[in-house]
Write a protein that holds these residues in place. Structure first.
Motif, short mmCIF file in Angstrom:
data_model
loop_
_atom_site.label_atom_id
_atom_site.label_comp_id
_atom_site.label_asym_id
_atom_site.label_seq_id
_atom_site.Cartn_x
_atom_site.Cartn_y
_atom_site.Cartn_z
N GLN A 176 1.04 -1.35 -0.02
CA GLN A 176 -0.06 0.14 -0.12
C GLN A 176 0.78 1.42 0.06
O GLN A 176 0.68 2.13 -0.73
CB GLN A 176 -0.86 0.08 1.24
N LYS A 177 1.98 1.43 0.82
CA LYS A 177 2.81 2.20 0.83
C LYS A 177 3.31 2.56 -0.56
O LYS A 177 3.17 3.61 -0.68
CB LYS A 177 3.85 2.10 2.14
N ALA A 178 4.08 1.81 -1.24
CA ALA A 178 4.57 1.63 -2.54
C ALA A 178 3.65 2.39 -3.49
O ALA A 178 4.09 3.25 -4.19
CB ALA A 178 5.30 0.57 -2.78
N ILE A 179 2.29 1.66 -3.40
CA ILE A 179 1.33 2.15 -4.50
C ILE A 179 1.22 3.52 -4.24
O ILE A 179 0.99 4.50 -5.09
CB ILE A 179 0.27 1.34 -4.43
N ASN A 180 0.88 4.19 -3.13
CA ASN A 180 0.58 5.44 -2.63
C ASN A 180 1.54 6.55 -2.90
O ASN A 180 1.31 7.64 -2.63
CB ASN A 180 -0.08 5.46 -1.18
N LEU A 181 2.90 6.14 -3.26
CA LEU A 181 3.88 7.16 -3.33
C LEU A 181 3.79 7.60 -4.48
O LEU A 181 4.41 8.57 -5.08
CB LEU A 181 5.17 6.41 -3.08
N HIS A 182 3.12 7.01 -5.79
CA HIS A 182 2.88 7.54 -6.83
C HIS A 182 4.36 7.71 -7.69
O HIS A 182 4.56 8.53 -8.49
CB HIS A 182 2.20 8.71 -7.00
N THR A 183 5.25 6.83 -7.32
CA THR A 183 6.56 6.91 -8.14
C THR A 183 6.23 6.42 -9.54
O THR A 183 5.26 5.80 -9.87
CB THR A 183 7.48 5.92 -7.29
N ASP A 184 7.31 6.42 -10.29
CA ASP A 184 7.42 6.00 -11.54
C ASP A 184 6.59 4.76 -11.96
O ASP A 184 5.68 4.20 -12.54
CB ASP A 184 8.58 6.01 -12.37
N ALA A 185 7.24 3.67 -11.15
CA ALA A 185 6.67 2.19 -11.03
C ALA A 185 6.66 1.34 -10.00
O ALA A 185 7.83 1.78 -9.34
CB ALA A 185 7.65 1.61 -12.29
N VAL A 186 5.97 0.59 -9.62
CA VAL A 186 6.02 -0.31 -8.36
C VAL A 186 5.99 -1.75 -9.04
O VAL A 186 5.52 -2.14 -10.04
CB VAL A 186 4.72 0.07 -7.51
N ILE A 187 6.95 -2.63 -8.46
CA ILE A 187 6.98 -4.09 -8.89
C ILE A 187 6.67 -4.75 -7.33
O ILE A 187 7.44 -4.83 -6.43
CB ILE A 187 8.60 -4.54 -9.34
N ILE A 188 5.64 -5.41 -7.65
CA ILE A 188 5.16 -6.13 -6.50
C ILE A 188 5.60 -7.46 -6.65
O ILE A 188 5.77 -8.06 -7.76
CB ILE A 188 3.51 -6.50 -6.61
N ASP A 189 6.63 -7.91 -5.57
CA ASP A 189 7.21 -9.09 -5.68
C ASP A 189 6.44 -10.50 -5.20
O ASP A 189 6.16 -10.51 -3.91
CB ASP A 189 8.65 -8.77 -5.02
N LEU A 190 6.61 -11.50 -6.08
CA LEU A 190 6.08 -12.82 -5.55
C LEU A 190 7.18 -13.79 -5.35
O LEU A 190 7.35 -14.84 -4.89
CB LEU A 190 5.01 -13.45 -6.39
N GLU A 191 8.63 -13.47 -5.96
CA GLU A 191 9.41 -14.37 -5.89
C GLU A 191 10.36 -14.05 -4.53
O GLU A 191 9.98 -14.40 -3.46
CB GLU A 191 10.42 -13.80 -6.93
N ASP A 192 11.57 -13.71 -4.59
CA ASP A 192 12.78 -14.06 -3.61
C ASP A 192 12.45 -13.52 -2.20
O ASP A 192 12.64 -13.68 -1.10
CB ASP A 192 14.31 -13.83 -3.87
N SER A 193 11.45 -12.16 -2.21
CA SER A 193 11.07 -11.64 -0.91
C SER A 193 10.03 -12.27 -0.21
O SER A 193 9.60 -11.89 0.85
CB SER A 193 10.73 -10.18 -1.08
N VAL A 194 9.52 -13.25 -0.80
CA VAL A 194 8.17 -13.95 -0.08
C VAL A 194 8.85 -15.44 0.03
O VAL A 194 9.12 -16.19 -0.88
CB VAL A 194 7.00 -13.97 -1.03
N PRO A 195 8.72 -15.82 1.30
CA PRO A 195 9.22 -17.28 1.58
C PRO A 195 8.17 -18.38 1.14
O PRO A 195 7.08 -18.10 0.96
CB PRO A 195 9.24 -17.48 3.10
N SER A 196 8.63 -19.49 0.90
CA SER A 196 8.04 -20.70 0.14
C SER A 196 6.68 -20.96 0.81
O SER A 196 5.42 -21.03 0.19
CB SER A 196 8.68 -21.93 0.02
N ASN A 197 6.54 -20.92 2.07
CA ASN A 197 5.19 -21.08 2.77
C ASN A 197 4.17 -19.92 2.84
O ASN A 197 3.31 -20.10 3.52
CB ASN A 197 5.61 -21.56 4.17
N GLU A 198 4.91 -18.69 2.08
CA GLU A 198 3.77 -17.92 2.10
C GLU A 198 3.10 -17.29 0.64
O GLU A 198 2.64 -16.39 0.16
CB GLU A 198 4.55 -16.26 2.88
N LYS A 199 3.92 -18.23 -0.16
CA LYS A 199 3.54 -18.02 -1.69
C LYS A 199 2.07 -17.92 -2.05
O LYS A 199 1.52 -16.75 -2.60
CB LYS A 199 3.94 -18.97 -2.51
N ALA A 200 1.38 -18.59 -1.50
CA ALA A 200 -0.48 -18.81 -1.51
C ALA A 200 -1.01 -17.42 -1.03
O ALA A 200 -1.63 -16.62 -1.63
CB ALA A 200 -0.61 -20.14 -1.27
#
Ligand code: COA
Ligand code: MG
Length: 274
Positions: free
Chosen positions: A17-41
């Protein structure tokens, strides 16, 4: 001016939410390495619910999701989720090494959004032309420096000797394949402004355009490096005036510096990009 791509972990509602509300040029929501395997779903569901609001259409940033690679058990689930999002400018495919996962993702998505391959291995660098030409949805690639160091068997360094050839190769291939310049890697040291700026200058001078960041405060630092200084702009205006008012278009001496056609064209480009 160079674009900033701010990463936010897909398992953190607050950071997204914070990233999206900053209205910077682009936001990349990460599902890969910042999310542990047991939290992917859980992350997949969270991202889906954040994008399922009316407000998402008012966000001025471009919105991307970094999915998991084809080599993981989550690639297809991630694609199915992002395919349903009401608003999305593109996806990033990590550890891109050939055209297979790109063609597959484009086919499964079947919608007009950008695909940014993240190049972070020797194979990715050596196959860069195939990757750039794999699908019209690929307009540019991005570089991942930490995974790249891991892949070639050396330590990641602040100075970046281990990645300089790879980075140049991405820049040259992007140019010859008619793609946009590549996006520079994140700099994993958060609190050191000076070394971040140095790293960003190196990327810019190598031919990258814009940079991915992991913390909101790094956003301004990228802008600082990419924005021309007042002094640079004043010099460029002088170059333009002298060259255009000259009676010939050959070499001219301006305050001890050679001004000729390519110098004039560089000055014009810098002024028009500011
Ligand atoms: N996006 C949005 N907000 C962020 C953020 C990010 N990437 N990184 C930090 N923030 C927020 C924090 O939530 C905090 O908010 P608050 O003041 O409202 O509490 C504020 O900025 C200050 O954060 P700070 O305490 O300095 O950092 P942290 O310890 O909370 O987080 C990281 C540090 C590295 C965990 C965090 O920056 C992060 O998750 N970055 C992105 C990681 C990522 O996506 N990696 C994948 C690509 S490499
Ligand atoms: Mg990586």
């Amino acid at each position: 001016m160079g674009q900033v791509y701010l990463f936010a972990p897909g398992n953190s509602e607050k950071k997204m939410q914070k990233a999206i509300n900053l209205h910077t040029d682009a936001v990349i929501i990460d599902l890969e390495d910042s999310v542990p395997s047991n939290e992917k779903a859980m992350a997949r569901q969270l991202v889906s619910s954040i994008f399922d609001t009316e407000e998402i259409n008012t966000v001025r940033s471009k919105l991307y999701v970094r999915i998991n690679s084809l080599k993981t058990p989550w690639f297809f689930k991630d694609i199915n989720m992002v395919k349903e999002l009401k608003r999305l400018d593109g996806i990033m495919i990590p550890k891109s090494e050939d055209k297979t996962s790109i063609s597959l993702a484009a086919e499964l998505l079947n919608k007009d959004i950008e695909i940014i391959p993240l190049i972070e291995s020797a194979a990715g660098v050596m196959n860069i032309e195939d990757i750039l030409k794999s699908h019209p949805a690929v307009k540019k690639v991005a570089f991942g420096s930490v995974d790249f160091a891991l892949d070639i068997g050396v330590d990641w360094s602040e100075e970046g000797i281990e990645r300089s050839y790879a980075m140049s190769k991405l820049v040259l291939a992007s140019r010859t394949c008619g793609a946009n310049p590549p996006i520079d890697a994140v700099f994993p040291i958060i609190n050191d402004r000076e070394s971040f700026i140095e790293d960003t200058i190196k990327g810019k001078q190598t031919g990258f355009y814009g940079k991915m960041v992991i913390h909101p405060k790094q956003t301004e630092w990228v802008k600082e490096v990419y924005a021309p200084t007042k002094k640079q702009l004043e010099w460029c205006m002088k170059v333009i005036n002298v060259f255009e008012s000259s009676t010939h278009s050959g070499a001219i001496d301006l305050e001890g510096k050679l001004i000729d056609r390519p110098v004039y064209l560089l000055a014009k480009r810098l002024v028009s990009s500011s």
